[in-house]
Structure formats: C-alpha cells, structure tokens
Design an enzyme around this catalytic site. Structure first.
Site, PDB file in Angstrom:
ATOM      1  N   HIS A 173     -30.028  19.247 -33.022  1.00 38.91           N
ATOM      2  CA  HIS A 173     -30.468  19.438 -31.642  1.00 38.91           C
ATOM      3  C   HIS A 173     -29.971  18.302 -30.748  1.00 38.91           C
ATOM      4  CE1 HIS A 173     -32.653  20.583 -28.182  1.00 38.91           C
ATOM      5  NE2 HIS A 173     -33.857  20.114 -28.477  1.00 38.91           N
TER       6      HIS A 173
ATOM      7  N   CYS B 199     -34.556  20.526 -22.413  1.00 34.42           N
ATOM      8  CA  CYS B 199     -33.908  21.063 -23.615  1.00 34.42           C
ATOM      9  C   CYS B 199     -33.030  22.270 -23.332  1.00 34.42           C
ATOM     10  CB  CYS B 199     -34.952  21.366 -24.694  1.00 34.42           C
ATOM     11  SG  CYS B 199     -35.635  19.849 -25.387  1.00 34.42           S
TER      12      CYS B 199
END
Lengths: 396, 482
Positions: A341, A88
């Site tokens: 995201h 991430c």
C-alpha cells in the site's frame, strides 16, 4: 465519461521495501515501463498533460512536493503538471483527473502517475508522521491522541462488524489468507508468500480485534497509466481498455460524525455514482480490486460497493466466492494486504491490475472474464470519508 | 452569614499498597496504601475534579472567583486557575489566582476567599487545593505522600458552615522545601521540625483562634487540622490542648488509605468532617506550613439540604490497586524509558489551542435549534463558533451545548497495543452521549479487560500530554466511577 476515454498503457514497479530506490528512481521506472507498455508505441511528446498523485508530500522525508517535480522527472516540462492528494484514494483520484482531462476535450493523451516513498522513515513514523494519530496533519490537536491512526480507526469498525454482524476474527483472517495466496502469483507484489489462518490469529494483536496480519504493510512503490481519447486508442494499442466510470464519493470529515460503522458511505456513494455513470449493475463486474488496508475493510467494501448484501461478505468469502477462481474474484493482485500500500501508487497499481486482467495478460493469476469488466476501489481519510471507484472494460 | 456553601473532593482511582515500595527498594513499609495520580493527572486536573464535585447542582455562573492552592503547580509562570475556570465553565469577569509555595496554601486561599466575600468584592469564591508532591524514590516519604484534591465554595447564601473567625501565625523554617531546580521535596530532620515548629505553631494558632472567639476545646464537636510527617504528633498536640479523642478528626484513616496530601490535606480532612457533621456543631479547623491558619466553623441546618456528591467517602471507596511500583516511576517520568518508535510530536500551536479554548477546555459543543442535534465539531476538529449544522445544514442557528457533564455509552472501541501510551494498551472509544452527539476519546481509569460496547462512561478533565513546556489539557472518557 463512458465511451470517451481509454487506457493505452500501464506501468509499475515491483512494490516493496525499496531501500535502494529513491522516489525519483521509482517514478522514472514506472513511467518508462508505462511507455513501453503502449504496444504500438508512443512518442512521449504526445502526452499533453500529467497528474502526479502523492499523498505525503515532503513531510515524511521524500522530496517531491508539487507538479513540477514530476515534469522534471519525466523530462517533459512543456506540459501542465499537477500534484494531487486525496488521502488513500489519491491514486484512484489521480487516474480520475487524467480521465477528466481527456473527457473534457482539453487533451488527447495524458499521464496519471502515483508514487510513494513510505520507507525512508521507520514504518511507525511514516504513517504516524503523516496520518491521523497526532501527526503533522492534525497539528498536534489534543482531540487526536497519539495512537488514533489508521489501525485504531479500522479496529473500531471491526468491533462494530463483530457486534452488529456477528463477524469473527477468523472471518477477517480469511481475507489475509486469500490475498496472500493471490500475491504469490503476482510478480509485482510486496509479499509473495502464503499464510495460514492460524498464523494470522496467532500474530500479535495490533489494535484489538485486528492482528498484525490483518494489516497491510508499508510499502514503497510507483505506478502509472496513460489514457487517451477513446477514438484514438487503437492508434496506440491493439488492446485498449475503456473507462466506463470514474467517481469519487465523500462522507463526513470526522469519524464521530458518522452514524454507521459497518458501512462507509463514501464507498457507497462513489460506487453508486460509478455504476450509474457506467450504466451497469454490480453483478456485471467480473472481478474487483478493493481497498483492503485492513482485512475487515475488504469485507465492508464488498458490501458497500454492492457486490453482496450487508452481513453476507464473510460467508461468501468462506464459501470461496471471492477466490481467484470464484464467482467474483476480489484482489487477484494480492490486494493492499499482500501487494502493498504505497498510498498514491496503490490506486494506479490497481488500475494496472485491471488493465492486465482485462487484456488477459495476468498469467497465473488470470481471472475468468465474462463481461470483461473490472472495478477498482480505494477508501481512506481520517474518517474513511473519501472513496474512489473506477470501472474499466474491454469494450467501449 | 458568610461561610462554606459547598464542598467536593477528588481522590485518584489508582492506589498502591505501600508494601510495593518496600518490595522494590527493601526496608520498611508504612502500613496501608496511598493514592497515585494517573499519568494523565496533575494538580490542575485533580483540582478540576474536586471543583466539579463541589459545583454539583450549582450554577457555575454564580461563582465570582477561583483560587487554586498547590505546591505542585505545573507552571512556574502561567496561571492555572485561568485554565481551570474554562474547564469549570466559570464567567470571564471573575478573580482567578494561584496560591502556591506553602503546604497551607489551601487554608491561606480560604482566608483570601473569606476576605473577598466579607469585603463585598465577591459573593461566591471557589477554592480548590490540590497536590501531587514527589519524594525521592526509595525514601519513606515516597510511601507517605499521596495525591488528592479538595474544593470549598465560600459564599453568603445557603451557608452550610458559617466561618465565625480566623487566626494566622507566620513561622520561618525550612521544614520541607523544593528549590527552583528540585523535582523532589527536601526535608529537614523530623524531630527538630516537629519539636520546634509543628508542635509549637499548631497549638499557638488553635489557641489563638479560640481565644479570639472566647471559646474553649469543649465547645467543639470536631477539631480538624493536618498532621506532620509523623502522624502520631497530631494526637499529642490535640490532647495537650485538652481535646479528647472523640473530638478529633483522626488523620490516620486518610494517611493509611490515601497519604499525606500536601496543601489538599486540611481540605480533604475538613470535607470528611463535614460529611459527618450535624447542624449546630462547631468545628475547629487549621492548616500548617511555615506557620498556620485556623478557622472556627459553625455547621448550619443547610448542611442537611446539600445535594449528594462523591466527596471524600465515595472517592475513597472507588479505587484500583496498582500491580507494580514500576508504573508509578513511568507515570511520573522518574526514570528515562525506551521511547516508542513514533515521530516526535510537533510543537503545540498556542494559537490553535487558544482559538478553541472553549471547546477544548470546556468541552462545549452546539445544539442545532432546527434538527436538535448536539454536535461537538463541524467538519474540522472542534471549531466553534460553528456556522453550518453538519446534519441539516441550518446556518447560525445554535445554542451552546455542554458535553462535559453528560454521561455516555461506548459505541465502539479498540485497544491499541502499539501506540506509545504510558499505560498500554491505548484505549480508544467512540462514545454516544446521552441526549445525542458522538465523539472519539481516550478512555482513562479503565481496566482494559472490562472495556466493551455498551459500557457507561463519563467525562474527566485530563492532561493529554506535555510538550515544550506546555501542558495540553483536554477531556477523556472514563467508566462511571461511582
């Protein structure tokens, strides 16, 4: 790093479920927006190297895999171009590598671009197929049962936050309410609508204790930044933003090797190193973009970065201190929760927000600047064992 | 002296009231309840459960052979006892064999074990009989069958029941059968099967072994043999042979509470008898299926010294009543169901599970000799041999460490409502082992409402999933059963 690197342009596209756009479309749009953002103009040929952040490679159905795909898409095949994946924090780390390229003295001007096509597969598959939870990454290893993906892992942190710190589902839900509110002011945000505490708490439980509205969405997106030697910045822009620090912290690769589940040492290490690098204290930061993939994670991040003591974040949030006009605005962009995201684009989207805020171009979501310093943060990986922190400033 | 040196049983936690079958399909319900293997259980996992119970307080390294008896092997070709040997921490230089195809495969395997020990090929042989037979939905057999396992250790030292002699009869009849293409058992008409086979063969084998030993019914404290589909026929055989009701291990109790257990039935009945047995008693023991095997046992003083185990009686008491019949259909994959919107699992890597067979099937970890930290993996997912300590960095300084028999405490958990679990929510726990070590596991045999931080758990060997013909076995945590 400090004094050596400046951001001269940032560009992104509106994040969302961009069914009409391919990965290539998104990359080119973000790249062209980024060039346009260099207010004194730049010849694309001045970019001497590029880093391409992409988390999922080819395995959830998007075509781009290695460095040459970005070189082709931006029509510049005469420069070195590298694909980078680091969970991430891919976006935050892609920015870091661009900065290192300049700080090393090797290049004067470089590009960092991150893009992710999450929605070419049903949402459950795009994360399940690539992340933890019995997907490709884990090679069908029985130690990872189906279902042990991001939400389950953060839920186990949330369980400990409730058990050890006395945090409640309402505490988590307030993060969603705040970030959705911020998102309504951001034209690039995936979600631009308000939600109420009741709506969060009445939404279905995904992984106890996390509800649907405690989880960030799955989003397509792309974002980019052009960085250059600090002493050359004014040639390209009247409002350069300087890089004070760029760091990555790691911890164990496996969840079960970690001791505490109310803190993530990857973030602690990334932030501590970044503050040292920058020569500043957490209290010097005016605002931050923290990695709120889940609402409980934002509370943990605020503590792990060092803005508040462990166990204080929930109360500070309740008191409004993390609101857009509070003492320390967190996620004025709407955060991952509302802004979205798209993994590798997320970190560079946060850099976009930092630069926009520091240039005081954030319009209705403009935060109040005192020292002119903003902080960007990502955390992720199978054990949330990798974190990126970048600190940017108006002044060198 | 050669005989039984230990025993252990396994009965699944899940039971269903037979009324649920009648409620679903209409018609008649047999009284009582039956045991149902959970979605992550099969004959192999239950046999491992019974074998672990059997090896309580015993060193697995003393076992020289493992025979797995079943009619419901998950494989037509591939040895299940080799998988089980790793889960049970048995040595490599042992004999492993699957004895299959007959309801008396358990007693047949017991005979093989006896021969091997007698012949001096082995000192201790573990025999585990286990079955998860399925009958077609809506029929009476669906109610009558049950899932369970029993394990018996045969050896020469600390014999608790000497095997004095044995006798076998072979009998050709398609009484119950499954062809290569059948999922469910088929059966010929009950009365013909019982009249012409069971009611002739069982007296023949019991009389045969008694004659061979010069014994008569009055010499036995207990007579233990498995019943046919019509359980009443069992008592009739016994009384016709001259046994009275007090000598009989009545199978009705097991039938009413657990079911007809296939090849595990004679073992579970014998274990139930051994739990009550007194030194000096003789037990007449037999198993039926295309003929029969019979044994004469004599209980010794050592039975009083056998350590406590869960056996039949504790497993029987530890149960959870299923709320509905649909779950049975789902767990056994009897009806096609809506698929969760998740990516297909990729193929299992045989090389990966082979390379890590010791830690995956045996749940072996390591303990650092320098910092004393038990650890299951080391950065990657379970890759023994581990070279570098994840905690202190010591190199090549470890001892093997067995996590499979350790109890643990739930450190954190989540109940995942979206994961495609056959019995949602998927219950995921991070557990801290007693004496150190933390690991992530699925929690099985649990009531989701009772999962909490601090809950005590133990490890259980389970089937994680089945993919492209490979059953992927691993360990799960479960609340301590009893």
């Amino acid at each position: 790093m400090r004094g050596k690197v400046a951001v001269i342009g940032v560009g992104m596209i509106k994040f969302g479920e961009l069914f009409e756009k391919s990965l290539e479309n998104m990359i080119q749009e973000a790249y062209l927006n980024c060039l346009k953002n260099v207010d004194k103009g730049i010849d694309p040929k001045e970019i001497k190297a590029a880093w391409f952040g992409q988390w999922s490679g080819g395995f959830i159905g998007q075509g781009a895999q290695s460095g040459q795909s970005l070189a082709s898409m931006i029509g510049n095949r005469n420069i070195p171009c590298t694909r980078l994946e680091n969970a991430c924090p891919t976006g935050g780390d892609t920015f870091r590598h661009a900065c290192l390229g300049v700080a090393s003295g090797m290049y004067d001007v470089v590009l960092a671009l991150g893009a992710e096509k999450m929605r070419d597969k049903p949402s459950a598959e795009s994360l399940g197929g690539a992340g933890g939870g019995g997907g490709a990454e884990t090679g069908n290893h029985p130690a990872w049962m189906i279902g042990q993906g991001g939400p389950a892992i953060q839920a186990m942190h949330a369980t400990r936050q409730m058990y050890e710190l006395g945090y409640t589902m309402e505490d988590f839900a307030r993060v969603a309410v705040k970030n959705h509110h911020n998102g309504t002011f951001c034209p690039y945000a995936h979600y631009q609508f308000e939600i109420t505490l009741e709506r969060v708490l009445n939404s279905p439980v995904i992984c106890w204790p996390l509800h649907l509205f405690d989880c960030c969405p799955q989003t397509d997106g792309a974002a980019a930044a052009i960085v250059c030697r600090a002493d050359l910045a004014k040639k390209y822009t009247s409002k350069p933003v300087y890089v004070l620090a760029s760091n990555v912290g790691v911890d164990h690769n496996q969840l079960w090797d970690r001791n505490s589940f109310i803190e993530q040492l990857s973030t602690v290490r990334a932030a501590k190193g970044a503050f040292q690098m920058a020569g500043i204290k957490p209290s010097d930061v005016d605002f931050a973009e923290l990695h709120d993939c889940f609402t409980n994670t934002e509370l943990m991040n605020a503590e792990d970065v060092g803005f508040v003591r462990k166990g204080e974040a929930a109360r500070k949030l309740k008191d409004g201190e993390f609101d857009m006009h509070g003492s320390l605005p967190i996620n004025p962009s709407g955060g991952l929760k509302a802004h979205g995201h798209p993994i590798a684009a997320t970190g560079l989207g946060q850099i976009f927000e930092l630069v926009t805020q520091l240039r005081e171009e954030a319009d209705k979501r403009q935060v109040k600047l005192k020292n002119g310093i903003g902080l960007q943060h990502n955390v992720g990986g199978p054990a949330f064992g990798v974190s990126a922190v970048n600190i940017l400033s108006r002044s060198p | 002296m050669i005989g039984i040196t230990s025993y252990g049983a396994y009965i699944p936690w899940h039971r269903i009231d037979r009324q649920k079958f009648a409620k679903a399909w209409g018609g008649f319900a047999i009284p009582g309840e039956r045991a149902i293997a959970y979605y992550d259980e099969d004959s192999v996992t239950m046999a491992v459960g019974a074998a672990i119970d059997c090896l309580t307080d015993l060193d697995p390294a003393t076992v020289d052979g493992l025979f797995f008896a079943t009619t419901t092997s998950p494989y037509k070709e591939k040895l299940c006892s080799a998988t089980m040997a790793l889960a049970l921490h048995l040595r490599r230089d042992i004999q492993t064999s699957d004895v299959t195809g007959s309801l008396r495969s358990g007693t047949t395997a017991l005979g093989f074990a006896l021969d091997a020990v007698k012949a001096g090929r082995a000192s201790n042989i573990l025999v585990a009989a286990s079955d998860t037979r399925m009958a077609p939905p809506s029929g009476i057999n669906e109610q009558a069958l049950g899932d369970s396992a029993g394990a018996i250790l045969v050896g020469k030292k600390n014999v608790i029941a000497e095997i004095l002699d044995s006798y076998s009869v072979s009998d050709e009849l398609a009484a119950t059968w499954r062809s290569e293409n059948d999922t469910f058992i088929r059966a010929w008409e009950d009365r013909m099967v019982m009249d012409e086979s069971y009611s002739r063969v069982m007296p023949e084998v019991l009389s045969g072994v008694m004659n061979k030993c010069g014994l008569s019914p009055k010499d036995f404290a207990k007579v233990v043999f498995d019943p046919p589909g019509d359980v009443r026929r069992h008592g009739r055989v016994a009384s016709e042979l001259g046994f009275d009701a007090t000598q009989l291990l009545d199978p009705a109790g097991i039938f009413m509470n657990v079911g007809l257990l296939g090849s595990a039935m004679p073992f579970v009945m014998l274990i139930s008898a051994l739990e009550q047995a007194e030194p000096g008693e003789k037990i007449l023991f037999a198993g039926y299926g295309n003929g029969a095997d019979a044994f004469v046992l004599q209980v010794t003083n050592a039975i009083k010294k056998l350590g406590a185990r869960r056996g039949f009686s504790k497993h029987l008491e530890s149960k959870h009543m299923m709320e509905n019949y649909n779950d049975y259909l789902r767990w056994r994959e009897i009806v096609p169901l809506d698929q969760a919107r998740r990516p297909d699992r990729g193929p299992i890597s045989v090389s990966a599970i082979w390379r890590q067979r010791k830690d995956l099937l045996g749940l072996w970890g390591i303990k650092c000799r320098q910092c004393q930290t038990p650890q299951y993996d080391n950065g990657g997912i379970t890759t023994t041999p581990i070279r570098v300590c994840a905690v202190c960095g010591a190199v090549d300084d470890f001892d093997d460490y067995d996590f499979s028999r350790k109890k643990a405490t739930v450190f954190s958990y989540t109940l995942d409502q979206l994961a495609p679990a056959p019995d949602p929510p998927s219950s995921v726990v991070l557990i801290d082992f007693e004496d150190g070590g933390r690991m992530l596991f699925d929690l099985t045999d649990r009531n989701p409402a009772e999962v909490q931080v601090g809950m005590k758990v133990e490890m259980t060997f389970r089937k994680v999933y089945f993919n492209r013909g490979i059953a992927n076995y691993y360990w799960k945590a479960r609340p301590i059963r009893c």
